[in-house]
Design a protein around this motif. Structure first.
Motif, short mmCIF file in Angstrom:
data_model
loop_
_atom_site.label_atom_id
_atom_site.label_comp_id
_atom_site.label_asym_id
_atom_site.label_seq_id
_atom_site.Cartn_x
_atom_site.Cartn_y
_atom_site.Cartn_z
N GLY A 94 0.82 -1.21 0.00
CA GLY A 94 0.00 0.00 0.00
C GLY A 94 0.85 1.25 0.00
O GLY A 94 1.95 1.26 0.55
N VAL A 95 0.31 2.31 -0.64
CA VAL A 95 1.00 3.60 -0.73
C VAL A 95 -0.05 4.71 -0.61
O VAL A 95 -1.23 4.44 -0.44
N THR A 96 0.39 5.96 -0.78
CA THR A 96 -0.55 7.08 -0.77
C THR A 96 -0.91 7.47 -2.21
O THR A 96 -0.27 7.03 -3.16
N GLU A 97 -1.90 8.33 -2.33
CA GLU A 97 -2.31 8.81 -3.66
C GLU A 97 -1.23 9.62 -4.33
O GLU A 97 -1.24 9.80 -5.55
N TYR A 98 -0.28 10.13 -3.56
CA TYR A 98 0.78 10.97 -4.12
C TYR A 98 2.01 10.18 -4.52
O TYR A 98 2.96 10.74 -5.04
N CYS A 99 1.99 8.90 -4.27
CA CYS A 99 3.13 8.04 -4.64
C CYS A 99 3.00 7.67 -6.11
O CYS A 99 2.33 6.70 -6.47
N ASP A 100 3.63 8.47 -6.97
CA ASP A 100 3.46 8.29 -8.41
C ASP A 100 4.76 7.99 -9.15
O ASP A 100 4.82 8.06 -10.38
N TYR A 101 5.82 7.70 -8.39
CA TYR A 101 7.10 7.37 -9.02
C TYR A 101 7.79 6.28 -8.22
O TYR A 101 7.80 6.33 -6.99
N PRO A 102 8.32 5.26 -8.92
CA PRO A 102 8.26 5.05 -10.37
C PRO A 102 6.85 4.68 -10.83
O PRO A 102 5.94 4.63 -10.00
N GLU A 103 6.72 4.42 -12.11
CA GLU A 103 5.40 4.17 -12.70
C GLU A 103 4.65 3.06 -11.98
O GLU A 103 3.43 3.13 -11.80
N GLU A 104 5.37 2.03 -11.53
CA GLU A 104 4.73 0.89 -10.87
C GLU A 104 4.02 1.30 -9.59
O GLU A 104 3.09 0.62 -9.14
N ALA A 105 4.46 2.40 -8.99
CA ALA A 105 3.85 2.84 -7.73
C ALA A 105 2.38 3.21 -7.92
O ALA A 105 1.58 3.09 -6.99
#
Length: 322
Positions: A94-105
């Motif tokens: 799990g991550v946050t909505e702002y975790c957009d790097y790298p693409e796989e995130a």
């Protein structure tokens, strides 16, 4: 031809037999020693990180990690980037909505947003460890810990602290070798950038954190360090606090040659900055040296902080990179 007696033949045979036996035995001994040494090397590598381990995070929280983490939740984009850089993408649940790097995130389940953290979902995911940025909310922290989940909190304030954090996460997750490689690459690139600008004349720089009210990157902030390493002179280096308010009179009086900021909204453009009242008197505006940088790079204390240094250095001393 002279005949060899039977006695001499027997002696010769015994000598050859003994020699052959000795050679074979030595070969066997060496082979066994090689196998033993190889096994010891493999065992040493496997046992390089010992569990259980006692860990203390940046805010003094002490935890015991019983086994190598298999499932991880990241509550900060910078932590997510560190985890991916260590090859731990498959373990991130799990991550946050702002975790957009790298693409796989982007494909990971979202358990955090601007409005807060989805504690119930985190508990359902049952991660071995949660990495949080800053001290966090005590109520949220308590619920995560009460569920038996290890929580570690970090908020690095400098390039060296980012590198130390990468090494720490590498130790916790049994990826020390990968962490060392990431840090070594960061150091090499940092040195390369600094060497390119070290003989350049210092340039007065202002970095805008916010525009209404006007706020600067002050002493002790990440951007203050980046501007200094990049051959700039931060005109807010003597302000009070890391992100102080900075009035227009000061800005015009100190007259920066380069004006930097992050492209953190659609409304914020180079032209909109130039058109602000009074900004026409600033050298940076007069000479078209206003630059807006990628906020996802310049605001995240992770592996790409060296890319942020490069962006800042190229803005301040573009000729050094031609």
């Amino acid at each position: 031809m002279k005949k060899i007696s039977s006695k001499k033949l027997i002696v010769l045979f015994l000598v050859l037999a003994m020699a052959l036996t000795t050679f074979t035995a030595c070969g066997k001994t060496n082979s066994n020693e090689d196998v033993k040494q190889n096994e010891e090397v493999v065992e040493e590598k496997e046992n390089k990180v010992q569990y259980p381990m006692e860990v203390e995070d940046q805010f003094g929280n002490k935890v015991t990690i019983e086994n190598e983490p298999k499932t991880i939740v990241s509550l900060a984009p910078s932590h997510t980037e560190i985890l991916f850089s260590l090859g731990l993408g498959d373990k991130i649940a799990g991550v946050t909505e702002y975790c957009d790097y790298p693409e796989e995130a982007k494909s990971k389940e979202k358990v955090g947003s601007f409005t807060g953290v989805n504690i119930e979902r985190i508990i359902e995911l049952d991660p071995d460890i949660v990495f949080q940025f800053g001290p966090g909310d005590e109520e949220v922290n308590a619920k995560i810990r009460d569920a038996g989940i290890v929580l570690l909190c970090y908020e690095p304030d400098s390039i060296d602290e980012v590198m130390n954090l990468i090494q720490s996460i590498g130790t916790v997750t049994n990826t020390e070798d990968e962490a060392t490689k990431v840090v070594d690459d960061m150091k090499a690139k940092k040195d390369e950038i600094v060497n390119k600008v070290k003989d350049e004349e210092k340039v007065k720089v202002f970095y805008e954190i916010w525009n209404d009210p006007l706020m600067a990157a002050g002493p002790g902030s990440f951007m203050d360090e980046l501007m200094t390493l990049a051959g700039g002179e931060n005109i807010a280096s003597d302000a009070e606090g890391e992100y102080p308010q900075f009035d227009m009179e000061q800005l015009i009086e100190r007259n920066p040659d380069v004006y930097l900021g992050a492209k953190d909204s659609e409304e914020k453009t180079v032209e909109s900055i130039k058109e602000r009242p009074g900004f026409e008197n600033i050298n940076a505006v007069k000479n078209n040296r206003v630059y807006l940088l990628d906020p996802n790079i310049v605001s995240r204390p992770g592996p790409r902080i060296i890319d942020a240094l490069e962006l800042v250095a190229k803005s301040i001393h573009p000729d050094a990179f031609k």
